[in-house]
Design an enzyme around this catalytic site. Structure first.
Site, PDB file in Angstrom:
ATOM      1  N   ARG A 117       0.670  -1.162   0.059  1.00  0.00           N
ATOM      2  CA  ARG A 117      -0.142  -0.057   0.315  1.00  0.00           C
ATOM      3  C   ARG A 117       1.090   0.855   0.182  1.00  0.00           C
ATOM      4  O   ARG A 117       0.316   2.435   0.489  1.00  0.00           O
ATOM      5  CB  ARG A 117      -0.567  -0.435   1.079  1.00  0.00           C
ATOM      6  CG  ARG A 117      -1.975  -1.166   1.244  1.00  0.00           C
ATOM      7  CD  ARG A 117      -2.952  -0.906   1.973  1.00  0.00           C
ATOM      8  NE  ARG A 117      -4.350  -2.022   1.964  1.00  0.00           N
ATOM      9  CZ  ARG A 117      -4.157  -2.915   2.431  1.00  0.00           C
ATOM     10  NH1 ARG A 117      -3.070  -3.202   3.502  1.00  0.00           N
ATOM     11  NH2 ARG A 117      -5.250  -4.139   2.155  1.00  0.00           N
ATOM     12  N   LYS A 138       2.669  11.648 -11.315  1.00  0.00           N
ATOM     13  CA  LYS A 138       2.480  10.566 -12.057  1.00  0.00           C
ATOM     14  C   LYS A 138       2.683   9.302 -11.962  1.00  0.00           C
ATOM     15  O   LYS A 138       3.961   9.284 -12.618  1.00  0.00           O
ATOM     16  CB  LYS A 138       1.664  10.969 -12.754  1.00  0.00           C
ATOM     17  CG  LYS A 138       0.600  12.747 -13.526  1.00  0.00           C
ATOM     18  CD  LYS A 138       0.396  12.397 -14.338  1.00  0.00           C
ATOM     19  CE  LYS A 138      -0.734  13.224 -14.907  1.00  0.00           C
ATOM     20  NZ  LYS A 138      -0.624  13.343 -16.415  1.00  0.00           N
ATOM     21  N   GLU A 180       9.696  18.105 -24.546  1.00  0.00           N
ATOM     22  CA  GLU A 180       9.002  17.950 -24.032  1.00  0.00           C
ATOM     23  C   GLU A 180       9.325  19.465 -23.248  1.00  0.00           C
ATOM     24  O   GLU A 180       8.737  20.290 -22.630  1.00  0.00           O
ATOM     25  CB  GLU A 180       8.922  17.285 -22.377  1.00  0.00           C
ATOM     26  CG  GLU A 180       8.435  16.065 -22.746  1.00  0.00           C
ATOM     27  CD  GLU A 180       7.116  15.585 -22.382  1.00  0.00           C
ATOM     28  OE1 GLU A 180       5.969  17.077 -22.162  1.00  0.00           O
ATOM     29  OE2 GLU A 180       6.370  14.837 -22.792  1.00  0.00           O
ATOM     30  N   LYS A 220       7.199  23.169 -15.074  1.00  0.00           N
ATOM     31  CA  LYS A 220       6.538  21.926 -14.117  1.00  0.00           C
ATOM     32  C   LYS A 220       5.819  21.785 -12.383  1.00  0.00           C
ATOM     33  O   LYS A 220       4.825  21.540 -12.593  1.00  0.00           O
ATOM     34  CB  LYS A 220       7.286  20.411 -14.971  1.00  0.00           C
ATOM     35  CG  LYS A 220       6.545  19.399 -14.296  1.00  0.00           C
ATOM     36  CD  LYS A 220       6.049  18.435 -14.866  1.00  0.00           C
ATOM     37  CE  LYS A 220       5.126  17.458 -14.610  1.00  0.00           C
ATOM     38  NZ  LYS A 220       5.247  15.782 -15.681  1.00  0.00           N
ATOM     39  N   GLU A 230      -4.573  17.207 -11.379  1.00  0.00           N
ATOM     40  CA  GLU A 230      -4.846  17.279 -12.720  1.00  0.00           C
ATOM     41  C   GLU A 230      -6.613  17.335 -12.550  1.00  0.00           C
ATOM     42  O   GLU A 230      -7.316  16.608 -13.375  1.00  0.00           O
ATOM     43  CB  GLU A 230      -4.717  15.953 -13.573  1.00  0.00           C
ATOM     44  CG  GLU A 230      -4.597  15.990 -15.272  1.00  0.00           C
ATOM     45  CD  GLU A 230      -4.239  15.112 -16.094  1.00  0.00           C
ATOM     46  OE1 GLU A 230      -4.317  14.116 -15.359  1.00  0.00           O
ATOM     47  OE2 GLU A 230      -3.350  15.645 -16.450  1.00  0.00           O
ATOM     48  N   ARG A 234      -2.850  21.812 -14.203  1.00  0.00           N
ATOM     49  CA  ARG A 234      -1.888  20.073 -14.598  1.00  0.00           C
ATOM     50  C   ARG A 234      -2.702  19.965 -16.029  1.00  0.00           C
ATOM     51  O   ARG A 234      -1.289  19.570 -16.753  1.00  0.00           O
ATOM     52  CB  ARG A 234      -2.555  19.737 -13.858  1.00  0.00           C
ATOM     53  CG  ARG A 234      -1.282  18.206 -13.647  1.00  0.00           C
ATOM     54  CD  ARG A 234      -0.907  17.463 -13.109  1.00  0.00           C
ATOM     55  NE  ARG A 234       0.324  16.449 -12.745  1.00  0.00           N
ATOM     56  CZ  ARG A 234       0.148  15.908 -12.140  1.00  0.00           C
ATOM     57  NH1 ARG A 234       0.320  15.910 -11.197  1.00  0.00           N
ATOM     58  NH2 ARG A 234       2.514  15.418 -12.785  1.00  0.00           N
ATOM     59  N   ASN A 238      -0.641  18.465 -21.274  1.00  0.00           N
ATOM     60  CA  ASN A 238      -0.573  17.395 -21.752  1.00  0.00           C
ATOM     61  C   ASN A 238      -1.116  18.951 -23.199  1.00  0.00           C
ATOM     62  O   ASN A 238      -1.041  17.723 -24.060  1.00  0.00           O
ATOM     63  CB  ASN A 238      -2.577  17.263 -21.953  1.00  0.00           C
ATOM     64  CG  ASN A 238      -2.776  15.850 -22.164  1.00  0.00           C
ATOM     65  OD1 ASN A 238      -1.931  15.206 -22.053  1.00  0.00           O
ATOM     66  ND2 ASN A 238      -4.280  15.503 -22.806  1.00  0.00           N
ATOM     67  N   HIS A 241      -0.124  16.401 -26.821  1.00  0.00           N
ATOM     68  CA  HIS A 241      -0.010  15.022 -25.942  1.00  0.00           C
ATOM     69  C   HIS A 241      -1.251  14.058 -26.350  1.00  0.00           C
ATOM     70  O   HIS A 241      -1.415  13.280 -26.300  1.00  0.00           O
ATOM     71  CB  HIS A 241      -0.308  15.187 -24.659  1.00  0.00           C
ATOM     72  CG  HIS A 241       1.171  15.180 -23.787  1.00  0.00           C
ATOM     73  ND1 HIS A 241       1.732  16.213 -23.923  1.00  0.00           N
ATOM     74  CD2 HIS A 241       1.930  14.071 -23.583  1.00  0.00           C
ATOM     75  CE1 HIS A 241       3.328  15.842 -23.844  1.00  0.00           C
ATOM     76  NE2 HIS A 241       3.856  14.869 -23.286  1.00  0.00           N
ATOM     77  N   HIS A 245       0.159  11.085 -28.360  1.00  0.00           N
ATOM     78  CA  HIS A 245      -0.341   9.824 -27.504  1.00  0.00           C
ATOM     79  C   HIS A 245      -1.133   8.817 -28.607  1.00  0.00           C
ATOM     80  O   HIS A 245      -1.125   7.584 -28.964  1.00  0.00           O
ATOM     81  CB  HIS A 245      -1.040   9.685 -26.416  1.00  0.00           C
ATOM     82  CG  HIS A 245      -0.669  10.351 -25.151  1.00  0.00           C
ATOM     83  ND1 HIS A 245      -0.862  10.939 -23.906  1.00  0.00           N
ATOM     84  CD2 HIS A 245       0.818   9.479 -24.723  1.00  0.00           C
ATOM     85  CE1 HIS A 245      -0.110  10.707 -23.308  1.00  0.00           C
ATOM     86  NE2 HIS A 245       1.091   9.845 -23.510  1.00  0.00           N
ATOM     87  N   HIS A 258       8.763   8.792 -27.712  1.00  0.00           N
ATOM     88  CA  HIS A 258       7.356   9.827 -26.857  1.00  0.00           C
ATOM     89  C   HIS A 258       7.795  11.719 -27.543  1.00  0.00           C
ATOM     90  O   HIS A 258       6.587  12.335 -27.957  1.00  0.00           O
ATOM     91  CB  HIS A 258       7.374   9.682 -25.305  1.00  0.00           C
ATOM     92  CG  HIS A 258       6.547  10.419 -24.557  1.00  0.00           C
ATOM     93  ND1 HIS A 258       5.264  10.121 -25.184  1.00  0.00           N
ATOM     94  CD2 HIS A 258       6.761  11.678 -23.680  1.00  0.00           C
ATOM     95  CE1 HIS A 258       4.971  11.166 -24.481  1.00  0.00           C
ATOM     96  NE2 HIS A 258       5.609  12.116 -23.965  1.00  0.00           N
TER      97      HIS A 258
END
Lengths: 357, 357
Positions: A117, A138, A180, A220, A230, A234, A238, A241, A245, A258
């Site tokens: 956990r 993330k 990025e 960032k 997000e 936030r 993206n 992206h 993606h 990427h």
């Protein structure tokens, strides 16, 4: 050496950027740990894993070395790393160290988030690209139906960025990482964007790189501090992206890096923004820079309907409409909902525009 | 109807206990959702899933019905439910509803914790046992090397406990649930413990059950509020579980119900406590009550070394020593570290003591 503090909902952690700091890890840890598991991959481990181990002479240190590449962010690998952690006898006072690029960071972070956990972990990114994924908490693995669909928000205890480890990066990896940085500049900092446009990324010095990373990470970090989960700003991160993606998924992960996919996504964002807001922003200068730096930036014969479908399965879509981050100007991102037809039309005109470049 | 508020690090949620409240779900939700996925199992779905669906006439409602039993808390099922959620088009504004016992609650909660990095979920427990697992935000799946080794702390948005759904429980399920109520009483409330010892659990009325659940949940809620991440007092809730988990693992999950294993674990805790603190606490009266209520409570021919090993792989062990929760008295739990030899000796004398009962 530069330090940036990031406050998350659970704790504050430091991002440290500097040369040779991989030998001073203990000074950046919040406490001592009973045992340590270093998670790395086959490209990075031979270069740096012994340097990392040399920091810990008193603790039990274990290591798991994974195949390099996006396929490693799978459910199977995730489960196997859990098995390694259990077999190593890790407990709640243990530390996981993610040593590598974004793939290793995302996977190792998600293992840390879910092992018993949740236990502590730190990021030691070894690519420029990973400056983005290593900050903000993330963590995720891929589902066969999409990237990063299974994951958590789980911030690290520290991010240790030794720029010396970036000297062995390939031209493709440098391109991937700089995309990025360009994204961050477009979101928040015209001056940084201008600086990047003047940069030949194959010729950067260690000092320039440290300065670019620091500028990008600060942008960032400011955003993730304001909106960790997000639900708001936030989402600006993206930028580029949604198409990025989709391109990766449609072409098969690994065809484009990427960052290469994001670079095309950023161009598309500028294309849509310039059309929607009827103004020139930076399309032209960005295309020139991408060309000079050997980015692949044409969509080729990709099916626009297939791309649309992939864009809709991205996890930031709410209720099946596509929300895109656009730019009213450099430094002024906005989120807009676009209809399927708008996306198709923009993809079509974007494709035609690139063909003539 | 009774409401208990629980404050977690991320939000406050309500536990509602009452009759027929499964038809008033919307009044307990914090907001409206774009779509809903109900996760249930083959035992519970035929009885109650349509009642749950009837609350949502405007939303898109999907359902996933899983096989009953502990095997469902596997990595494979976890992945498949993610697939269902993606295929249903769930997004970050969707809600997951866990309808069932602890297995469904733990699995569905962990899917919610990790789907697109976390979406809202509520618990609708349909067993007495699940009063324990549905409160406090512990969600997990099993690893082949141990129970609940992969999971998170991820609190629900509400827990809706309709006691009417408990009327169809088998005698074994009632026994299993009451063991956790006994645990809570032992940790914090002598009066509640005395009340339980006077209860014939096969004859409880709906009102008595509601009252017992409410008393147990309040004890649990107080503890998890004080220590959400289990770094301190939350460990008290592990009372009886060090041996309990080891018994389940050693016998194979399903041979004893979780509560039956915990009941034996509680007896063992009392046995160790009474020896360590040289006083009578409640061993004798608890054995009588377990007998009257048909709990299996003998260790049979179990190998003590094998049990010890399993106890050491429990995730609350730190640095491979066994920390057990003991009782200085009813209502006075303490955590003590025991050597392997002490555990073996206590298992041996416990075994002999039970044989004569």
């Amino acid at each position: 050496m530069e330090e940036i503090a990031v406050t998350s909902s659970s704790h504050t952690y430091k991002i440290v950027i500097g040369e040779n700091i991989r030998f001073q890890l203990k000074s950046f840890l919040p406490k001592t740990y009973s045992s340590i598991l270093i998670i790395s991959d086959e490209s990075v481990a031979p270069l740096y894993i012994n340097d990392i181990r040399s920091n810990f002479t008193e603790e039990q240190v274990f290591q798991t070395v994974l195949p390099s590449g996006e396929q490693t962010k799978s459910m199977d690998t995730f489960y196997n790393v859990h098995t390694d952690a259990i077999n190593a006898g890790l407990d709640r006072n243990s530390l996981i160290i993610a040593l590598g690029g974004g793939v290793v960071g995302d996977l190792a972070g998600f293992v840390a988030a879910t092992f018993m956990r949740g236990i502590d972990y730190i990021q030691i990114p070894t690519t420029i690209l990973a400056h983005d994924s290593s900050v903000g908490g993330k963590v995720a693995i891929n589902h066969k139906l999409g990237k990063n669909l299974i994951g958590s928000f789980y911030p690290p205890r520290a991010v240790i960025y030794d720029v010396e480890t970036l000297q062995t990066l390939s031209a493709r990896e440098i391109r991937s990482g700089y995309a990025e940085l360009v994204k961050e500049a477009l979101i928040a900092d015209q001056e940084f964007f201008n600086l990047l446009l003047k940069t030949d990324i194959q010729q950067v010095t260690a000092e320039e790189l440290q300065s670019h990373l620091s500028l990008g990470i600060k942008i960032k970090a400011n955003i993730v501090q304001e909106d960790e989960m997000e639900s708001g700003v936030r989402m600006y991160l993206n930028l580029g992206h949604t198409l990025g993606h989709a391109l990766e998924a449609e072409l098969g992960y690994g065809t484009l890096t990427h960052g290469e996919a994001v670079a095309i996504g950023l161009l598309f964002t500028l294309h849509v923004s310039e059309n929607m807001f009827s103004k020139q922003i930076a399309s032209h200068s960005l295309i020139q820079w991408l060309k000079e730096n050997n980015y692949p930036f044409k969509l080729q014969q990709l099916d626009e309907h297939a791309l649309l479908l992939k864009m809709k399965s991205d996890k930031k879509t709410v209720n099946s409409k596509i929300k895109m981050v656009l730019l009213e100007d450099i430094g002024s991102p906005v989120v807009k909902e676009l209809t399927d037809q708008q996306i198709l039309d923009f993809l079509h005109s974007f494709n035609r525009k690139l063909v003539t470049e």
